[in-house]
Design an enzyme around this catalytic site. Structure first.
Site, PDB file in Angstrom:
ATOM      1  N   GLU A   1       6.407   5.960  -9.326  1.00  0.00           N
ATOM      2  CA  GLU A   1       4.974   5.836  -9.009  1.00  0.00           C
ATOM      3  C   GLU A   1       4.573   6.839  -7.931  1.00  0.00           C
ATOM      4  O   GLU A   1       3.561   7.528  -8.047  1.00  0.00           O
ATOM      5  CB  GLU A   1       4.658   4.409  -8.535  1.00  0.00           C
ATOM      6  CG  GLU A   1       4.802   3.391  -9.636  1.00  0.00           C
ATOM      7  CD  GLU A   1       4.473   1.968  -9.196  1.00  0.00           C
ATOM      8  OE1 GLU A   1       4.080   1.181 -10.047  1.00  0.00           O
ATOM      9  OE2 GLU A   1       4.615   1.654  -7.993  1.00  0.00           O
TER      10      GLU A   1
ATOM     11  N   LEU B   1      -4.612  -7.099  -7.448  1.00  0.00           N
ATOM     12  CA  LEU B   1      -4.197  -8.176  -8.349  1.00  0.00           C
ATOM     13  C   LEU B   1      -5.329  -8.920  -9.054  1.00  0.00           C
ATOM     14  O   LEU B   1      -5.070  -9.712  -9.948  1.00  0.00           O
ATOM     15  CB  LEU B   1      -3.290  -9.162  -7.598  1.00  0.00           C
ATOM     16  CG  LEU B   1      -1.966  -8.553  -7.120  1.00  0.00           C
ATOM     17  CD1 LEU B   1      -1.089  -9.609  -6.472  1.00  0.00           C
ATOM     18  CD2 LEU B   1      -1.208  -7.882  -8.259  1.00  0.00           C
TER      19      LEU B   1
ATOM     20  N   HIS C   1       0.571   0.613 -13.774  1.00  0.00           N
ATOM     21  CA  HIS C   1       1.307  -0.612 -14.124  1.00  0.00           C
ATOM     22  C   HIS C   1       2.809  -0.288 -14.099  1.00  0.00           C
ATOM     23  O   HIS C   1       3.222   0.746 -14.628  1.00  0.00           O
ATOM     24  CB  HIS C   1       0.881  -1.087 -15.519  1.00  0.00           C
ATOM     25  CG  HIS C   1       1.503  -2.399 -15.882  1.00  0.00           C
ATOM     26  ND1 HIS C   1       1.053  -3.601 -15.370  1.00  0.00           N
ATOM     27  CD2 HIS C   1       2.569  -2.699 -16.666  1.00  0.00           C
ATOM     28  CE1 HIS C   1       1.805  -4.579 -15.840  1.00  0.00           C
ATOM     29  NE2 HIS C   1       2.731  -4.062 -16.633  1.00  0.00           N
TER      30      HIS C   1
ATOM     31  N   GLY D   1       0.778  -1.233   0.000  1.00  0.00           N
ATOM     32  CA  GLY D   1       0.000   0.000   0.000  1.00  0.00           C
ATOM     33  C   GLY D   1       0.807   1.278   0.000  1.00  0.00           C
ATOM     34  O   GLY D   1       0.300   2.328   0.391  1.00  0.00           O
ATOM     35  N   SER D   2       2.061   1.217  -0.487  1.00  0.00           N
ATOM     36  CA  SER D   2       2.851   2.463  -0.465  1.00  0.00           C
ATOM     37  C   SER D   2       2.261   3.502  -1.423  1.00  0.00           C
ATOM     38  O   SER D   2       2.275   4.701  -1.125  1.00  0.00           O
ATOM     39  CB  SER D   2       4.322   2.191  -0.793  1.00  0.00           C
ATOM     40  OG  SER D   2       4.478   1.787  -2.131  1.00  0.00           O
ATOM     41  N   ASN D   3       1.706   3.047  -2.537  1.00  0.00           N
ATOM     42  CA  ASN D   3       1.052   4.014  -3.442  1.00  0.00           C
ATOM     43  C   ASN D   3      -0.216   4.567  -2.806  1.00  0.00           C
ATOM     44  O   ASN D   3      -0.474   5.771  -2.876  1.00  0.00           O
ATOM     45  CB  ASN D   3       0.718   3.360  -4.784  1.00  0.00           C
ATOM     46  CG  ASN D   3       1.926   3.312  -5.690  1.00  0.00           C
ATOM     47  OD1 ASN D   3       2.313   4.315  -6.267  1.00  0.00           O
ATOM     48  ND2 ASN D   3       2.540   2.152  -5.796  1.00  0.00           N
TER      49      ASN D   3
ATOM     50  N   ASN E   1      -5.640   2.519 -13.212  1.00  0.00           N
ATOM     51  CA  ASN E   1      -4.656   1.580 -12.671  1.00  0.00           C
ATOM     52  C   ASN E   1      -3.257   2.130 -12.929  1.00  0.00           C
ATOM     53  O   ASN E   1      -3.062   2.944 -13.828  1.00  0.00           O
ATOM     54  CB  ASN E   1      -4.810   0.218 -13.377  1.00  0.00           C
ATOM     55  CG  ASN E   1      -3.834  -0.824 -12.865  1.00  0.00           C
ATOM     56  OD1 ASN E   1      -3.590  -0.927 -11.651  1.00  0.00           O
ATOM     57  ND2 ASN E   1      -3.258  -1.600 -13.766  1.00  0.00           N
TER      58      ASN E   1
ATOM     59  N   ASP F   1      -4.447  -4.623 -18.433  1.00  0.00           N
ATOM     60  CA  ASP F   1      -3.431  -3.629 -18.809  1.00  0.00           C
ATOM     61  C   ASP F   1      -3.638  -3.062 -20.211  1.00  0.00           C
ATOM     62  O   ASP F   1      -2.683  -2.854 -20.956  1.00  0.00           O
ATOM     63  CB  ASP F   1      -2.021  -4.262 -18.720  1.00  0.00           C
ATOM     64  CG  ASP F   1      -1.734  -4.784 -17.324  1.00  0.00           C
ATOM     65  OD1 ASP F   1      -2.186  -4.165 -16.355  1.00  0.00           O
ATOM     66  OD2 ASP F   1      -1.054  -5.816 -17.222  1.00  0.00           O
TER      67      ASP F   1
HETATM   68  C1  GRF Z   1       3.141  -1.122  -7.713  1.00  0.00           C
HETATM   69  O1  GRF Z   1       4.419  -1.308  -8.236  1.00  0.00           O
HETATM   70  C2  GRF Z   1       2.114  -1.060  -8.821  1.00  0.00           C
HETATM   71  O2  GRF Z   1       2.600  -0.592 -10.016  1.00  0.00           O
HETATM   72  C3  GRF Z   1       1.728  -2.503  -8.983  1.00  0.00           C
HETATM   73  O3  GRF Z   1       1.767  -3.031  -7.683  1.00  0.00           O
HETATM   74  C4  GRF Z   1       2.704  -2.311  -6.888  1.00  0.00           C
HETATM   75  C5  GRF Z   1       2.017  -1.921  -5.612  1.00  0.00           C
HETATM   76  O4  GRF Z   1       2.911  -1.471  -4.642  1.00  0.00           O
HETATM   77  N1  GRF Z   1       0.484  -2.594  -9.696  1.00  0.00           N
HETATM   78  P1  GRF Z   1       2.375  -0.836  -3.289  1.00  0.00           P
HETATM   79  O5  GRF Z   1       1.479  -1.867  -2.607  1.00  0.00           O
HETATM   80  O6  GRF Z   1       1.621   0.414  -3.626  1.00  0.00           O
HETATM   81  O7  GRF Z   1       3.591  -0.550  -2.467  1.00  0.00           O
END
Ligand code: GRF
Length: 202
Positions: free
Chosen positions: A186, A97, A116, A19-21, A114, A157
């Protein structure tokens, strides 16, 4: 209507992992000094994996979570009524996923995006996720990679591309070091792109 404050767009983030994003996207909503007129607010984290890091991030920020089950997700209207009932207007996938089922895509046409971790259309499609993407790119001897932010359609995708950014790959890079470069791209771009998209959406 003039003088009335616009309501922020109500967003759900779908995530299965660390969940870092998701965290960077949530932080983006906290940057507004006024705090009451944000472009969007993250009102729900949808997750399919008990114990995933993203659930702690939600808890730390006081954001509601919804743990979903595969059978219900892919059956009929799945979780659409629950999302609508909560007033969710826009869906952000951030490391989610499962394939998004057609009824959910139709219920949120052009309102699901999304990210990618590669330069689509290369290195996308079924089975191309997480470290598998970076391993394939290094194994192929590519000299660059990057990120793609895109709308979600019924193929993996595949939806139209909103934004791409790239990074170089040098001889020393490994799948792990490439993953770090990609994550930092990202984190830099996804929150900003979302803010721009949702500002225009109002
Ligand atoms: C990211 O690299 C994103 O591109 C992919 O899954 C990863 C998720 O990373 N779809 P996080 O859980 O947000 O750290």
């Amino acid at each position: 209507m003039s003088g009335q404050k616009k309501m922020p767009v109500s967003v759900a983030i779908f995530a299965s992992g660390a969940g870092s994003n998701a965290e960077r996207i949530i932080e983006q909503t906290l940057l507004n000094p006024d705090g009451e007129n944000e472009d969007f607010s993250v009102d729900l984290i949808v997750c399919n994996k008990p114990g995933a890091g993203v659930l702690n991030i939600a808890a730390n920020h006081g954001i509601e979570t919804m743990l979903i089950e595969k059978e219900q997700f892919f059956r009929g209207d799945g979780y659409i009524p629950a999302l609508k009932e909560k007033g969710i207007q826009f869906i952000i996938l951030a490391g989610f996923l499962w394939k998004v089922p057609a009824p959910l895509i139709r219920a949120y046409t052009n309102k699901i995006i999304n990210i990618h971790p590669a330069l689509l259309p290369k290195y996308g499609g079924k089975g191309m996720y997480g470290d598998k993407v970076h391993q394939a790119i290094i194994a192929a001897g590519e000299r660059e990679s990057g990120i793609t932010i895109h709308y979600v359609d019924e193929l993996y995708d595949h939806g139209s591309i909103i934004f791409q950014a790239n990074c170089t790959i040098d001889d020393q890079d490994t799948p792990e070091s490439l993953a770090k470069k990609i994550h930092s791209l990202e984190h830099r771009h996804y929150p900003e792109i979302i803010k721009g998209l949702l500002k225009d959406a109002k």
